[in-house]
Design an enzyme around this catalytic site. Sequence first.
Site, PDB file in Angstrom:
ATOM      1  N   ARG A  56       0.930  -1.224   0.043  1.00  0.00           N
ATOM      2  CA  ARG A  56      -0.044  -0.011   0.316  1.00  0.00           C
ATOM      3  C   ARG A  56       0.852   1.306   0.057  1.00  0.00           C
ATOM      4  O   ARG A  56       0.287   2.410  -0.096  1.00  0.00           O
ATOM      5  CB  ARG A  56      -1.210  -0.086   1.229  1.00  0.00           C
ATOM      6  CG  ARG A  56      -2.190  -0.964   0.886  1.00  0.00           C
ATOM      7  CD  ARG A  56      -3.146  -0.979   2.081  1.00  0.00           C
ATOM      8  NE  ARG A  56      -2.814  -1.614   3.165  1.00  0.00           N
ATOM      9  CZ  ARG A  56      -3.461  -1.107   4.304  1.00  0.00           C
ATOM     10  NH1 ARG A  56      -4.344  -0.251   4.564  1.00  0.00           N
ATOM     11  NH2 ARG A  56      -3.108  -1.982   5.530  1.00  0.00           N
ATOM     12  N   GLN A 116      12.073 -14.790   5.959  1.00  0.00           N
ATOM     13  CA  GLN A 116      10.769 -15.572   5.840  1.00  0.00           C
ATOM     14  C   GLN A 116      10.375 -15.863   4.397  1.00  0.00           C
ATOM     15  O   GLN A 116      10.032 -14.951   3.646  1.00  0.00           O
ATOM     16  CB  GLN A 116       9.703 -14.848   6.601  1.00  0.00           C
ATOM     17  CG  GLN A 116       8.274 -15.579   6.999  1.00  0.00           C
ATOM     18  CD  GLN A 116       7.135 -14.750   7.235  1.00  0.00           C
ATOM     19  OE1 GLN A 116       7.397 -13.552   6.913  1.00  0.00           O
ATOM     20  NE2 GLN A 116       6.016 -15.343   7.665  1.00  0.00           N
ATOM     21  N   GLY A 182      -6.788  -6.720  16.405  1.00  0.00           N
ATOM     22  CA  GLY A 182      -7.332  -7.892  17.332  1.00  0.00           C
ATOM     23  C   GLY A 182      -8.086  -7.277  18.452  1.00  0.00           C
ATOM     24  O   GLY A 182      -7.446  -6.495  19.117  1.00  0.00           O
ATOM     25  N   ARG A 357      25.494  22.275   5.774  1.00  0.00           N
ATOM     26  CA  ARG A 357      25.614  20.984   5.343  1.00  0.00           C
ATOM     27  C   ARG A 357      26.600  19.833   5.950  1.00  0.00           C
ATOM     28  O   ARG A 357      27.531  20.246   7.048  1.00  0.00           O
ATOM     29  CB  ARG A 357      25.838  20.759   3.707  1.00  0.00           C
ATOM     30  CG  ARG A 357      25.023  21.532   3.003  1.00  0.00           C
ATOM     31  CD  ARG A 357      25.422  21.802   1.318  1.00  0.00           C
ATOM     32  NE  ARG A 357      25.749  20.751   0.943  1.00  0.00           N
ATOM     33  CZ  ARG A 357      26.691  20.566   0.103  1.00  0.00           C
ATOM     34  NH1 ARG A 357      27.132  21.961  -0.289  1.00  0.00           N
ATOM     35  NH2 ARG A 357      27.182  19.570  -0.593  1.00  0.00           N
ATOM     36  N   ASN A 401      37.102  37.199   9.529  1.00  0.00           N
ATOM     37  CA  ASN A 401      36.031  37.666   9.163  1.00  0.00           C
ATOM     38  C   ASN A 401      35.872  37.460   7.460  1.00  0.00           C
ATOM     39  O   ASN A 401      36.729  37.858   6.880  1.00  0.00           O
ATOM     40  CB  ASN A 401      35.989  39.379   9.409  1.00  0.00           C
ATOM     41  CG  ASN A 401      34.675  39.908   8.974  1.00  0.00           C
ATOM     42  OD1 ASN A 401      34.119  39.575   7.803  1.00  0.00           O
ATOM     43  ND2 ASN A 401      34.309  40.763   9.750  1.00  0.00           N
ATOM     44  N   ARG A 464      42.834  42.150  -8.453  1.00  0.00           N
ATOM     45  CA  ARG A 464      41.720  42.507  -9.537  1.00  0.00           C
ATOM     46  C   ARG A 464      42.280  43.529 -10.280  1.00  0.00           C
ATOM     47  O   ARG A 464      43.240  44.031 -10.045  1.00  0.00           O
ATOM     48  CB  ARG A 464      40.520  43.069  -8.710  1.00  0.00           C
ATOM     49  CG  ARG A 464      41.132  44.346  -7.835  1.00  0.00           C
ATOM     50  CD  ARG A 464      39.813  44.998  -7.063  1.00  0.00           C
ATOM     51  NE  ARG A 464      40.302  46.009  -6.321  1.00  0.00           N
ATOM     52  CZ  ARG A 464      40.284  46.318  -4.981  1.00  0.00           C
ATOM     53  NH1 ARG A 464      39.852  45.306  -4.239  1.00  0.00           N
ATOM     54  NH2 ARG A 464      40.521  47.358  -4.697  1.00  0.00           N
TER      55      ARG A 464
HETATM   56  C1  UD1 Z   1      -1.367  -7.745  13.973  1.00  0.00           C
HETATM   57  C2  UD1 Z   1      -2.136  -8.414  14.941  1.00  0.00           C
HETATM   58  C3  UD1 Z   1      -3.508  -7.708  15.424  1.00  0.00           C
HETATM   59  C4  UD1 Z   1      -3.055  -6.245  15.723  1.00  0.00           C
HETATM   60  C5  UD1 Z   1      -2.201  -5.612  15.007  1.00  0.00           C
HETATM   61  C6  UD1 Z   1      -1.747  -4.279  15.343  1.00  0.00           C
HETATM   62  C7  UD1 Z   1      -1.850 -10.921  14.454  1.00  0.00           C
HETATM   63  C8  UD1 Z   1      -2.221 -12.102  13.832  1.00  0.00           C
HETATM   64  N1  UD1 Z   1      -2.428  -9.892  14.403  1.00  0.00           N
HETATM   65  O1  UD1 Z   1      -2.359  -7.718  13.112  1.00  0.00           O
HETATM   66  O2  UD1 Z   1      -4.181  -8.505  16.381  1.00  0.00           O
HETATM   67  O3  UD1 Z   1      -4.157  -5.880  16.365  1.00  0.00           O
HETATM   68  O4  UD1 Z   1      -1.074  -6.422  14.446  1.00  0.00           O
HETATM   69  O5  UD1 Z   1      -1.230  -3.687  14.325  1.00  0.00           O
HETATM   70  O6  UD1 Z   1      -0.431 -10.669  14.831  1.00  0.00           O
HETATM   71  N2  UD1 Z   1       4.572  -9.998   9.221  1.00  0.00           N
HETATM   72  C9  UD1 Z   1       5.602 -10.568   8.823  1.00  0.00           C
HETATM   73  N3  UD1 Z   1       5.431 -11.844   7.988  1.00  0.00           N
HETATM   74  C10 UD1 Z   1       4.080 -12.317   7.968  1.00  0.00           C
HETATM   75  C11 UD1 Z   1       3.149 -11.474   8.480  1.00  0.00           C
HETATM   76  C12 UD1 Z   1       3.283 -10.419   8.927  1.00  0.00           C
HETATM   77  O7  UD1 Z   1       6.726 -10.142   8.644  1.00  0.00           O
HETATM   78  O8  UD1 Z   1       3.980 -13.411   7.347  1.00  0.00           O
HETATM   79  C13 UD1 Z   1       4.965  -8.329   9.891  1.00  0.00           C
HETATM   80  C14 UD1 Z   1       4.637  -7.278   9.040  1.00  0.00           C
HETATM   81  O9  UD1 Z   1       5.467  -7.011   8.204  1.00  0.00           O
HETATM   82  C15 UD1 Z   1       4.180  -6.408  10.060  1.00  0.00           C
HETATM   83  C16 UD1 Z   1       3.733  -7.165  11.235  1.00  0.00           C
HETATM   84  O10 UD1 Z   1       4.304  -8.637  10.968  1.00  0.00           O
HETATM   85  O11 UD1 Z   1       5.218  -5.456  10.380  1.00  0.00           O
HETATM   86  C17 UD1 Z   1       2.152  -7.324  11.553  1.00  0.00           C
HETATM   87  O12 UD1 Z   1       1.509  -7.950  10.467  1.00  0.00           O
HETATM   88  P1  UD1 Z   1       0.226  -7.346   9.794  1.00  0.00           P
HETATM   89  O13 UD1 Z   1      -0.056  -8.067   8.770  1.00  0.00           O
HETATM   90  O14 UD1 Z   1       0.388  -5.898   9.801  1.00  0.00           O
HETATM   91  O15 UD1 Z   1      -0.580  -7.789  11.304  1.00  0.00           O
HETATM   92  P2  UD1 Z   1      -2.000  -6.886  11.404  1.00  0.00           P
HETATM   93  O16 UD1 Z   1      -2.938  -7.545  10.491  1.00  0.00           O
HETATM   94  O17 UD1 Z   1      -2.143  -5.688  11.497  1.00  0.00           O
END
Ligand code: UD1
Length: 491
Positions: A56, A116, A182, A357, A401, A464
């Site tokens: 997104r 992963q 959640g 900078r 200066n 100059r």
């Molecule tokens: C998760 C929680 C939810 C909570 C919310 C808060 C779970 C199942 N749900 O949901 O209860 O309210 O966060 O924001 O944990 N990620 C991976 N690999 C994966 C899946 C996720 O690295 O296979 C990482 C994502 O990059 C992210 C984090 O885990 O940084 C959370 O994953 P996301 O899919 O955003 O979880 P939510 O659905 O938001």
Amino acid sequence: MVAFWAAESRAAFRLFRRGALGYDGAGGQNRVSEVPSLTPARSCLAIVLAAGEGTRMRSAHPKVLHAVAGRSLLAHVLEAVRQACGSRGAVVIGPGADAVGVEAKRVLPEADIFVQAERRGTAHAVLAARNAIARGADDVLIVFGDTPMIRPQTLTRMREALATGAAIVVLGFRPKDPTGYGRLVLQGNELVAIREELEASAAERALDLCNGGLMAFAGPTALAILERIGNANREGEYYLTDAIAIARAMGLKAVVLETEEDDVRGINTRAQLAETETALQQRLRKAAMDAGVTLVAPETVFLAADTKFGRDVVVEPFVVFGEGVTVEDNAVIRSFSHLDRTHVGKGARVGPYARLRPGTRLGEDVHVGNFVEVKEALIEAGAKANHLSYIGDATVGAGANVGAGTITCNYDGVAKHRTEIGKNAFIGSNSALVAPVKIGEGAYIGSGSVITHDVPADALAVARGRQTVKEGWAGRLRSLKAAGKKKPAAE
Ligand code: UD1
Ligand code: CA
């Protein structure tokens, strides 16, 4: 020197002392009944989940490499981890996201990187770092790489809650709109389950205490719990949140620690990136003011997470600080200045409209005025460059200066060269100093000079065209014009 982080760790210390009150800056309630001070002997492993694709964001770059307050989202999280947990980190990245691993190593060189291979849920992601967990740690923190405002003291409180005997500590918060989060299902003060929105009943959806996502596991039981998590749900994902019900069934205790929304503010879109920048800037500005800095119009000043200020620094409206800036006591940074990797000495005055900078070092009481650009240069105590100059790859001695319009010509089209200006030298306005070149102590440069050779101490150099004067020439011109004739020859 009062550093932001120093201010933060003092606040963290106060939080230890308040213990069971569970103060979190937002009036939230900590459900942990007793909080002992954290024994430094407890070992800690932090697992940072950063395998999300971040579609997104509509970006060619991984989400966690986008920046707020001058540093990547991942770097913010790892910095908090370093302070609350130490240097043992495991960063879970997606396949092919090498740049994320490189950034993780830059910030936390001891971190282990795990890939992963497939995105199959948060518990699946945690288990990508199974080997790190198996090596053993008293406390295992699970944090998300896209929640950059997580404060070290919040992670510390989670560790403290583990030290009281909980097997899992969940970070809860009450969002204005709980959609998508959640829900935390409590019985009395005990957390019995977390229900993902998709799986929740109508009654559960009405709960306003939500899962922030971050969790802490007691190391000895972590793997046993995590390995029992299945994927029998609508999404077919391995939900980390299922750990709660599993721990309960194993006779272990899960607790909730409530915190403010900023701590768990996740970023999925560019709009959320901008909202987080706003929230983080507010936090940084407040910390700066609490540490004794005057921000005349705080909402117009942009800070980096590592900006350091002394006491009684004044920052006028509309100033931008990039990473790596230190400003010492009593310095004044005037409006519309932009500073990057710069040190500003005590009592120095910068701007308005100054551009400092990387590699700029200003000594005590130095003045750098309007439309002056400085790069990779040391300007020693009391020296002044007040108007319209470029000072690059240079040393300007104490008390020198540098007149309006002076340019150090540091680049010959191939390489950069240095300019050295001695103590108390006087560079007349509109001079070009063609580097490499040295101006001796106390020397004078006549205005408008193009200096190509070194100038000895206490000498005057003028380079100059000489001025010629034609007596009466203008008068003759006017009388010729009046008579309808042509302009006289110059000679
Ligand atoms: C998760 C929680 C939810 C909570 C919310 C808060 C779970 C199942 N749900 O949901 O209860 O309210 O966060 O924001 O944990 N990620 C991976 N690999 C994966 C899946 C996720 O690295 O296979 C990482 C994502 O990059 C992210 C984090 O885990 O940084 C959370 O994953 P996301 O899919 O955003 O979880 P939510 O659905 O938001
Ligand atoms: Ca999320």
